[in-house]
Design a protein around this motif. Sequence first.
Motif, PDB file in Angstrom:
ATOM      1  N   THR A 285      48.417  49.066  48.903  1.00  0.00           N
ATOM      2  CA  THR A 285      49.025  50.156  48.128  1.00  0.00           C
ATOM      3  C   THR A 285      50.289  50.689  48.801  1.00  0.00           C
ATOM      4  OG1 THR A 285      47.530  51.743  49.185  1.00  0.00           O
ATOM      5  CG2 THR A 285      46.844  50.844  47.071  1.00  0.00           C
ATOM      6  N   ARG A 286      50.395  50.522  50.121  1.00  0.00           N
ATOM      7  CA  ARG A 286      51.590  50.989  50.836  1.00  0.00           C
ATOM      8  C   ARG A 286      52.849  50.306  50.330  1.00  0.00           C
ATOM      9  NH1 ARG A 286      54.247  50.004  55.850  1.00  0.00           N
ATOM     10  NH2 ARG A 286      52.935  48.184  56.311  1.00  0.00           N
ATOM     11  N   TYR A 287      52.680  49.083  49.822  1.00  0.00           N
ATOM     12  CA  TYR A 287      53.820  48.335  49.294  1.00  0.00           C
ATOM     13  C   TYR A 287      54.004  48.531  47.792  1.00  0.00           C
ATOM     14  CZ  TYR A 287      54.215  45.996  53.789  1.00  0.00           C
ATOM     15  OH  TYR A 287      54.394  45.729  55.132  1.00  0.00           O
ATOM     16  N   GLY A 288      53.233  49.446  47.203  1.00  0.00           N
ATOM     17  CA  GLY A 288      53.446  49.790  45.807  1.00  0.00           C
ATOM     18  C   GLY A 288      52.609  49.047  44.798  1.00  0.00           C
ATOM     19  N   TYR A 289      51.707  48.180  45.262  1.00  0.00           N
ATOM     20  CA  TYR A 289      50.835  47.467  44.337  1.00  0.00           C
ATOM     21  C   TYR A 289      49.680  48.374  43.917  1.00  0.00           C
ATOM     22  CZ  TYR A 289      53.115  43.427  46.562  1.00  0.00           C
ATOM     23  OH  TYR A 289      54.027  42.541  47.066  1.00  0.00           O
ATOM     24  N   GLN A 290      49.296  48.291  42.659  1.00  0.00           N
ATOM     25  CA  GLN A 290      48.109  48.996  42.181  1.00  0.00           C
ATOM     26  C   GLN A 290      46.927  48.020  42.217  1.00  0.00           C
ATOM     27  OE1 GLN A 290      48.674  51.865  38.854  1.00  0.00           O
ATOM     28  NE2 GLN A 290      50.674  50.894  38.629  1.00  0.00           N
ATOM     29  N   VAL A 291      45.783  48.507  42.726  1.00  0.00           N
ATOM     30  CA  VAL A 291      44.631  47.642  42.954  1.00  0.00           C
ATOM     31  C   VAL A 291      43.574  47.859  41.882  1.00  0.00           C
ATOM     32  CG1 VAL A 291      42.751  47.069  44.538  1.00  0.00           C
ATOM     33  CG2 VAL A 291      45.031  47.605  45.434  1.00  0.00           C
ATOM     34  N   ILE A 292      43.116  46.758  41.301  1.00  0.00           N
ATOM     35  CA  ILE A 292      41.941  46.756  40.433  1.00  0.00           C
ATOM     36  C   ILE A 292      40.854  46.001  41.186  1.00  0.00           C
ATOM     37  CG2 ILE A 292      40.962  46.061  38.218  1.00  0.00           C
ATOM     38  CD1 ILE A 292      43.173  48.117  37.907  1.00  0.00           C
ATOM     39  N   ALA A 293      39.823  46.718  41.626  1.00  0.00           N
ATOM     40  CA  ALA A 293      38.746  46.105  42.403  1.00  0.00           C
ATOM     41  C   ALA A 293      37.432  46.229  41.638  1.00  0.00           C
ATOM     42  CB  ALA A 293      38.628  46.785  43.767  1.00  0.00           C
ATOM     43  N   ASP A 294      36.694  45.135  41.590  1.00  0.00           N
ATOM     44  CA  ASP A 294      35.417  45.125  40.869  1.00  0.00           C
ATOM     45  C   ASP A 294      34.557  43.987  41.422  1.00  0.00           C
ATOM     46  OD1 ASP A 294      33.423  45.737  39.076  1.00  0.00           O
ATOM     47  OD2 ASP A 294      34.561  45.196  37.274  1.00  0.00           O
ATOM     48  N   GLU A 295      33.291  43.994  41.031  1.00  0.00           N
ATOM     49  CA  GLU A 295      32.394  42.888  41.383  1.00  0.00           C
ATOM     50  C   GLU A 295      32.719  41.720  40.457  1.00  0.00           C
ATOM     51  OE1 GLU A 295      28.365  44.200  41.262  1.00  0.00           O
ATOM     52  OE2 GLU A 295      28.693  45.819  42.700  1.00  0.00           O
ATOM     53  N   LEU A 296      33.443  40.753  40.977  1.00  0.00           N
ATOM     54  CA  LEU A 296      34.037  39.723  40.121  1.00  0.00           C
ATOM     55  C   LEU A 296      33.563  38.317  40.447  1.00  0.00           C
ATOM     56  CD1 LEU A 296      37.733  41.024  39.996  1.00  0.00           C
ATOM     57  CD2 LEU A 296      35.999  41.176  38.194  1.00  0.00           C
ATOM     58  N   VAL A 297      32.453  38.185  41.186  1.00  0.00           N
ATOM     59  CA  VAL A 297      32.018  36.840  41.563  1.00  0.00           C
ATOM     60  C   VAL A 297      30.657  36.485  40.991  1.00  0.00           C
ATOM     61  CG1 VAL A 297      33.357  36.656  43.675  1.00  0.00           C
ATOM     62  CG2 VAL A 297      31.116  37.738  43.737  1.00  0.00           C
ATOM     63  N   LEU A 298      30.497  35.207  40.743  1.00  0.00           N
ATOM     64  CA  LEU A 298      29.217  34.618  40.376  1.00  0.00           C
ATOM     65  C   LEU A 298      28.944  33.489  41.353  1.00  0.00           C
ATOM     66  CD1 LEU A 298      29.697  34.259  36.505  1.00  0.00           C
ATOM     67  CD2 LEU A 298      28.320  35.992  37.664  1.00  0.00           C
ATOM     68  N   PHE A 299      27.674  33.275  41.667  1.00  0.00           N
ATOM     69  CA  PHE A 299      27.337  32.150  42.534  1.00  0.00           C
ATOM     70  C   PHE A 299      26.321  31.270  41.845  1.00  0.00           C
ATOM     71  CE2 PHE A 299      24.680  30.039  45.720  1.00  0.00           C
ATOM     72  CZ  PHE A 299      25.658  29.322  46.387  1.00  0.00           C
ATOM     73  N   ARG A 300      26.721  30.005  41.694  1.00  0.00           N
ATOM     74  CA  ARG A 300      25.779  28.982  41.231  1.00  0.00           C
ATOM     75  C   ARG A 300      25.718  27.934  42.349  1.00  0.00           C
ATOM     76  NH1 ARG A 300      28.424  30.546  36.290  1.00  0.00           N
ATOM     77  NH2 ARG A 300      26.934  31.631  34.959  1.00  0.00           N
ATOM     78  N   THR A 301      26.483  26.875  42.192  1.00  0.00           N
ATOM     79  CA  THR A 301      26.606  25.948  43.319  1.00  0.00           C
ATOM     80  C   THR A 301      27.698  26.422  44.273  1.00  0.00           C
ATOM     81  OG1 THR A 301      25.952  24.149  41.848  1.00  0.00           O
ATOM     82  CG2 THR A 301      26.917  23.536  43.949  1.00  0.00           C
ATOM     83  N   PHE A 302      28.749  27.028  43.682  1.00  0.00           N
ATOM     84  CA  PHE A 302      29.863  27.570  44.448  1.00  0.00           C
ATOM     85  C   PHE A 302      30.153  28.981  43.965  1.00  0.00           C
ATOM     86  CE2 PHE A 302      30.500  22.969  44.176  1.00  0.00           C
ATOM     87  CZ  PHE A 302      30.649  22.628  45.503  1.00  0.00           C
ATOM     88  N   LEU A 303      30.844  29.743  44.794  1.00  0.00           N
ATOM     89  CA  LEU A 303      31.340  31.042  44.350  1.00  0.00           C
ATOM     90  C   LEU A 303      32.492  30.832  43.381  1.00  0.00           C
ATOM     91  CD1 LEU A 303      31.471  33.250  47.583  1.00  0.00           C
ATOM     92  CD2 LEU A 303      30.177  33.749  45.500  1.00  0.00           C
ATOM     93  N   ARG A 304      32.431  31.520  42.267  1.00  0.00           N
ATOM     94  CA  ARG A 304      33.502  31.464  41.283  1.00  0.00           C
ATOM     95  C   ARG A 304      33.747  32.874  40.760  1.00  0.00           C
ATOM     96  NH1 ARG A 304      34.482  27.170  43.229  1.00  0.00           N
ATOM     97  NH2 ARG A 304      34.120  25.111  42.312  1.00  0.00           N
TER      98      ARG A 304
END
Length: 326
Positions: A285-304
Amino acid sequence: MKPVGRDLPRIVVIGGGTGLSVMLRGLKEKALDITAIVTVADDGGSSGVLRDEMQIPPPGDIRNVLTALADTEPVLSQLLQYRFKNGNGLAGHPLGNLILAALSEISGDFVSGVRELSRVLAVRGQVLPAAGIPIVLKAEMQDGSIVIGESKIPKAGGRINRVFIEPEDVAPLPEAIEALRQADAILIGPGSLYTSILPNLQVKDIAKAVIESDALKIFVCNVMTQPGETDEYTVSDHLKAVYDHIGCHLFDYVIVNNGDIPEPVRQKYAEEGAHAVELDEDEVTRYGYQVIADELVLFRTFLRHDAEKLSQHIYQLVESWMNRKG
């Protein structure tokens, strides 16, 4: 099926690799006019063989994106992704790569072949290689050595200083530049930072078109570091690498995963040298980017990435941006 029409928000997605394809499976269900600009730097496996023997851009990433955006029966998608296990000279080739190679010869060039397969698959959107010819990716390591070849860079065992391409003056497809000029939103990532994302931005005029665009610009950060490429990288390190190659802070928003990764999964990836990308939000955020953070992963054989949740965040950002523009 989503509606189709000229009034849909135009989104251009730039990248390559599995992460891009996963995300596009979610985005194609949204009311968006999608153009995917896909890397042509791959030189390994089936793609590398066809690239060398037929002098065409590597078809693998293109095949994955076409399959992700296709409006076809699942069995046809499975057929395109089927990799031959036997056969002298045939083993290791996915059928979709061979079809793209054949269509390149039938239609006269690779770009026309991609268009033909897009039509056959009823692709929801437009898929464009970053250039009409294969490019060679090179990396300058921090010790000053030069590593040649996309597949060799992560295996070099050093830290990457920068990547660059040959020929350095390769022209982008006019359709890609036009799509960027008309875009309401430009989305970069996820994917291998130095070998899938940055090669596209090294193609003459693509980075320039992104910089000059007044579109909403979003970076989707990888969930895990990539051994030999982004070891120990935080979210801000990914953004700094883009800045160092492009020369400006490119993005309005950064979408990152902040969900917990189960310890057994962490251990599995750690054995391969991969770790969760740390969100250093204060630095971002110090560089001016806005952050959207959420639980965005699924795991089956690999993390996606969770394609549905990720695409919903992207769609909401684009919709809000369009409403503000009026």
